[in-house]
Design a protein around this motif. Structure first.
Motif, PDB file in Angstrom:
ATOM      1  N   THR A  51      64.562  54.115 -18.520  1.00 13.09           N
ATOM      2  CA  THR A  51      65.815  53.886 -19.308  1.00 13.09           C
ATOM      3  C   THR A  51      66.668  52.053 -19.280  1.00 13.09           C
ATOM      4  OG1 THR A  51      66.740  55.550 -18.516  1.00 13.09           O
ATOM      5  CG2 THR A  51      68.730  54.099 -18.462  1.00 13.09           C
ATOM      6  N   ILE A  52      65.793  50.945 -18.078  1.00 12.24           N
ATOM      7  CA  ILE A  52      66.224  50.133 -18.244  1.00 12.24           C
ATOM      8  C   ILE A  52      65.072  49.139 -18.510  1.00 12.24           C
ATOM      9  CG2 ILE A  52      67.710  50.749 -16.437  1.00 12.24           C
ATOM     10  CD1 ILE A  52      66.067  48.782 -14.412  1.00 12.24           C
ATOM     11  N   ARG A  53      63.891  50.147 -19.138  1.00 10.85           N
ATOM     12  CA  ARG A  53      62.821  48.617 -19.259  1.00 10.85           C
ATOM     13  C   ARG A  53      63.496  47.989 -20.394  1.00 10.85           C
ATOM     14  NH1 ARG A  53      59.382  52.741 -20.345  1.00 10.85           N
ATOM     15  NH2 ARG A  53      58.357  52.386 -18.115  1.00 10.85           N
ATOM     16  N   ASN A  54      64.175  48.322 -21.141  1.00 13.97           N
ATOM     17  CA  ASN A  54      64.231  47.109 -22.591  1.00 13.97           C
ATOM     18  C   ASN A  54      65.700  46.530 -22.612  1.00 13.97           C
ATOM     19  OD1 ASN A  54      62.095  48.697 -24.030  1.00 13.97           O
ATOM     20  ND2 ASN A  54      63.371  50.474 -25.067  1.00 13.97           N
ATOM     21  N   ASN A  55      66.227  46.253 -21.284  1.00 17.15           N
ATOM     22  CA  ASN A  55      67.499  45.320 -20.553  1.00 17.15           C
ATOM     23  C   ASN A  55      66.763  44.870 -19.642  1.00 17.15           C
ATOM     24  OD1 ASN A  55      68.815  46.522 -23.208  1.00 17.15           O
ATOM     25  ND2 ASN A  55      69.443  48.649 -21.914  1.00 17.15           N
ATOM     26  N   VAL A  56      65.977  45.111 -19.053  1.00 20.63           N
ATOM     27  CA  VAL A  56      65.782  43.812 -17.333  1.00 20.63           C
ATOM     28  C   VAL A  56      63.746  43.857 -17.609  1.00 20.63           C
ATOM     29  CG1 VAL A  56      65.518  44.721 -14.892  1.00 20.63           C
ATOM     30  CG2 VAL A  56      67.122  45.097 -16.439  1.00 20.63           C
ATOM     31  N   THR A  57      63.615  42.229 -17.287  1.00 19.56           N
ATOM     32  CA  THR A  57      62.586  41.925 -16.913  1.00 19.56           C
ATOM     33  C   THR A  57      61.882  42.803 -15.747  1.00 19.56           C
ATOM     34  OG1 THR A  57      62.992  40.510 -18.583  1.00 19.56           O
ATOM     35  CG2 THR A  57      60.864  40.158 -16.574  1.00 19.56           C
TER      36      THR A  57
END
Length: 138
Positions: free
Chosen positions: A122-128
């Motif tokens: 869910t967060i992969r594309n927004n969080v390194t």
């Protein structure tokens, strides 16, 4: 999945979901809270830790690794400007056991982070996201 947050006064909310469990959310006194519960952003980090932790321990059990203790720590960095979102997570997997195979742990972490954990997806594309693996002999 259904989730809700019910206001209890000031900036305190009680959150619940389909599972039937509930938890208190609040914030710092200096912004109007009472410091009586989790900050909502903390729950994102906790959710990631629990999600990937469940995957990794399940995979390690299937690989017959003799794990005696297991801990997942999420070191999250947030932006300094609003909305102060999480920008980076270092997920640290601390595996304690007897004759733990490092390759088995690395593969379990990879499978969780790349395939199984919906919280990370869910967060992969927004969080390194980075990881660190620590193996300790029991």
């Amino acid at each position: 999945m259904e989730a809700k947050a019910v206001w209890k006064g000031d900036l305190t909310f009680v959150g619940s979901a389909d599972s039937g469990f509930s938890l208190v959310m609040d914030t710092f006194k200096e912004v109007g809270g009472n410091e009586s519960g989790f900050r909502p952003v903390e729950l994102i980090a906790i959710g990631v830790a629990g999600c990937t932790g469940m995957d990794v321990i399940s995979i390690l059990k299937k690989k017959r690794q003799e794990v005696t203790a297991f801990e997942v720590l999420v070191h999250a960095t947030r932006a300094t400007e609003h909305p102060k979102k999480i920008t980076h997570m270092l997920i640290e997997y601390v595996v304690t056991g007897k004759n733990i195979d490092p390759a088995a742990v690395e593969r379990a972490v990879q499978l969780s982070e790349e395939k199984y954990c919906p919280s990370i997806a869910t967060i992969r594309n927004n969080v390194t996201i980075e990881n660190k693996i620590v193996i300790k002999e029991a």
